[in-house]
Design a protein around this motif. Structure first.
Motif, mmCIF file in Angstrom:
data_model
loop_
_atom_site.group_PDB
_atom_site.id
_atom_site.type_symbol
_atom_site.label_atom_id
_atom_site.label_comp_id
_atom_site.label_asym_id
_atom_site.label_seq_id
_atom_site.Cartn_x
_atom_site.Cartn_y
_atom_site.Cartn_z
ATOM 1 N N ASN A 89 0.791 -1.220 0.000
ATOM 2 C CA ASN A 89 0.000 0.000 0.000
ATOM 3 C C ASN A 89 0.826 1.275 0.000
ATOM 4 O O ASN A 89 0.315 2.349 -0.310
ATOM 5 C CB ASN A 89 -0.940 0.009 1.208
ATOM 6 N N GLY A 90 2.105 1.158 0.370
ATOM 7 C CA GLY A 90 2.959 2.341 0.417
ATOM 8 C C GLY A 90 4.020 2.378 -0.655
ATOM 9 O O GLY A 90 4.862 3.283 -0.654
ATOM 10 N N GLN A 91 3.993 1.394 -1.573
ATOM 11 C CA GLN A 91 4.995 1.319 -2.640
ATOM 12 C C GLN A 91 6.428 1.358 -2.093
ATOM 13 O O GLN A 91 7.343 1.901 -2.715
ATOM 14 C CB GLN A 91 4.806 2.441 -3.677
ATOM 15 N N GLN A 92 6.613 0.788 -0.902
ATOM 16 C CA GLN A 92 7.939 0.774 -0.272
ATOM 17 C C GLN A 92 8.694 -0.469 -0.751
ATOM 18 O O GLN A 92 8.758 -1.503 -0.082
ATOM 19 C CB GLN A 92 7.784 0.792 1.250
ATOM 20 N N PRO A 142 -5.569 -13.037 -8.970
ATOM 21 C CA PRO A 142 -5.462 -11.851 -9.838
ATOM 22 C C PRO A 142 -5.901 -10.577 -9.123
ATOM 23 O O PRO A 142 -6.757 -10.603 -8.235
ATOM 24 C CB PRO A 142 -6.404 -12.186 -11.003
ATOM 25 N N THR A 143 -5.293 -9.489 -9.527
ATOM 26 C CA THR A 143 -5.635 -8.168 -8.999
ATOM 27 C C THR A 143 -6.449 -7.421 -10.040
ATOM 28 O O THR A 143 -6.147 -7.489 -11.230
ATOM 29 C CB THR A 143 -4.354 -7.371 -8.676
ATOM 30 N N SER A 144 -7.476 -6.724 -9.610
ATOM 31 C CA SER A 144 -8.303 -5.983 -10.568
ATOM 32 C C SER A 144 -7.506 -4.822 -11.160
ATOM 33 O O SER A 144 -6.577 -4.294 -10.540
ATOM 34 C CB SER A 144 -9.572 -5.460 -9.884
ATOM 35 N N LEU A 145 -7.891 -4.410 -12.366
ATOM 36 C CA LEU A 145 -7.214 -3.291 -13.028
ATOM 37 C C LEU A 145 -7.359 -2.004 -12.221
ATOM 38 O O LEU A 145 -6.439 -1.181 -12.167
ATOM 39 C CB LEU A 145 -7.777 -3.105 -14.436
ATOM 40 N N GLN A 146 -8.516 -1.840 -11.583
ATOM 41 C CA GLN A 146 -8.729 -0.640 -10.766
ATOM 42 C C GLN A 146 -7.721 -0.574 -9.622
ATOM 43 O O GLN A 146 -7.140 0.484 -9.347
ATOM 44 C CB GLN A 146 -10.152 -0.641 -10.206
ATOM 45 N N ARG A 147 -7.482 -1.710 -8.979
ATOM 46 C CA ARG A 147 -6.540 -1.743 -7.854
ATOM 47 C C ARG A 147 -5.108 -1.521 -8.326
ATOM 48 O O ARG A 147 -4.320 -0.845 -7.649
ATOM 49 C CB ARG A 147 -6.659 -3.092 -7.141
ATOM 50 N N ILE A 148 -4.756 -2.067 -9.484
ATOM 51 C CA ILE A 148 -3.411 -1.860 -10.028
ATOM 52 C C ILE A 148 -3.192 -0.383 -10.343
ATOM 53 O O ILE A 148 -2.125 0.179 -10.072
ATOM 54 C CB ILE A 148 -3.196 -2.730 -11.278
ATOM 55 N N GLN A 195 -4.653 2.139 -8.870
ATOM 56 C CA GLN A 195 -4.540 2.871 -7.608
ATOM 57 C C GLN A 195 -3.146 2.755 -7.016
ATOM 58 O O GLN A 195 -2.587 3.734 -6.508
ATOM 59 C CB GLN A 195 -5.579 2.343 -6.615
ATOM 60 N N ARG A 196 -2.577 1.558 -7.077
ATOM 61 C CA ARG A 196 -1.259 1.321 -6.478
ATOM 62 C C ARG A 196 -0.122 1.740 -7.393
ATOM 63 O O ARG A 196 0.972 2.033 -6.932
ATOM 64 C CB ARG A 196 -1.114 -0.155 -6.120
ATOM 65 N N GLY A 197 -0.362 1.690 -8.678
ATOM 66 C CA GLY A 197 0.692 2.004 -9.632
ATOM 67 C C GLY A 197 1.540 0.813 -10.010
ATOM 68 O O GLY A 197 2.437 0.933 -10.849
ATOM 69 N N PHE A 198 1.275 -0.342 -9.428
ATOM 70 C CA PHE A 198 1.986 -1.571 -9.769
ATOM 71 C C PHE A 198 1.191 -2.751 -9.224
ATOM 72 O O PHE A 198 0.208 -2.571 -8.516
ATOM 73 C CB PHE A 198 3.417 -1.560 -9.228
ATOM 74 N N ASP A 199 1.622 -3.961 -9.594
ATOM 75 C CA ASP A 199 0.950 -5.176 -9.142
ATOM 76 C C ASP A 199 1.874 -5.893 -8.156
ATOM 77 O O ASP A 199 2.761 -6.647 -8.569
ATOM 78 C CB ASP A 199 0.633 -6.081 -10.336
#
Length: 247
Positions: free
Chosen positions: A104-107, A138-144, A146-150
């Protein structure tokens, strides 16, 4: 066919950064104090891919020994049966904070610790590249977006390299509310019919993989989908984190 063969080490996401940490930084990625040395062939766990990249260590021995690896189990309640899964570690401090920061923090500096956790997972007995596929949740496209990555795609690539088992990508996910923060009943309702197949998996062993298992609703729904379309498949379930140590 929606199958991705295990990547060579240099094509794994951020592999060069992990090599730098292991070969030049030489410090534990958890405590930041003790040094780390590559594992020798004699110290590898059974069924551990012995490539030199897979022998690079990111946790020192004292930090590694803090955790009860592969001791957290969960049960999936399927439509016809139940399924026992295994997690690499317990979802508690500091691993839970590392996972949340990464997802969630792209750390991305937390990736080495999570790769270390993945390497503690042993493949199911009898599973190998010719008869098995890893099926990531699988991760939804909307969630990807939001996060900017999978995040899970990166972790799954490392699991595929660790086990040398291909990854099946023929499952897609509809956009729904995120499962985090929902009650068990809300999770079950939210995830119902959220997955669909774009291609049939050809292998008899399907190894489901998620980063965190809470109630098991997501993995259960995915397992039910696969068994409905592939009744003869042997389903296995794995995650990186689940549950807490009971004292």
């Amino acid at each position: 066919m929606a199958i991705v063969t295990p990547l060579p080490w240099w094509r794994l996401p951020f592999a060069m950064a992990l090599v730098y940490q292991a070969k030049f930084h030489h410090r534990c990625q958890l405590c930041g104090i003790n040094g780390c040395a590559a594992a020798g062939f004699d110290n590898l766990a059974p069924r551990h891919h012995d490539h030199w990249f897979n022998r690079q260590q990111f946790l020192c021995q004292p930090c590694h020994s803090r955790f009860a690896w592969s001791a957290s189990f969960f049960t999936l309640q399927l439509s016809q049966t139940s399924l026992r899964g295994v997690a690499s570690g317990y979802y508690q401090y500091p691993l839970n904070q590392i996972m949340l920061g990464y997802k969630n923090g792209q750390q991305l500096h937390h990736l080495p610790v999570l790769v270390h956790a993945i390497r503690q997972l042993k493949p199911p007995q009898g599973c190998h590249a010719k008869n098995s596929l890893i099926v990531k949740v699988p991760t939804s496209l909307q969630r990807i977006r939001q996060r900017g990555f999978d995040p899970l795609a990166i972790l799954t690539a490392y699991l595929g390299f660790h086990w040398q088992i291909p990854i099946y990508t023929g499952v897609q996910r509809l956009d729904r509310r995120h499962q985090q923060g929902l009650s068990r009943e809300e999770r079950l309702d939210n995830i119902k019919d959220a997955f669909f197949l774009t291609d049939m998996p050809p292998s008899k062993n399907l190894i489901l993989f998620d980063d965190v298992v809470t109630t098991g609703a997501t993995l259960s729904e995915l397992a039910n989908l696969l068994t409905n379309y592939h009744p003869s498949a042997h389903i296995h379930a794995y995650s990186i984190l689940h549950g807490k140590v009971l004292h």
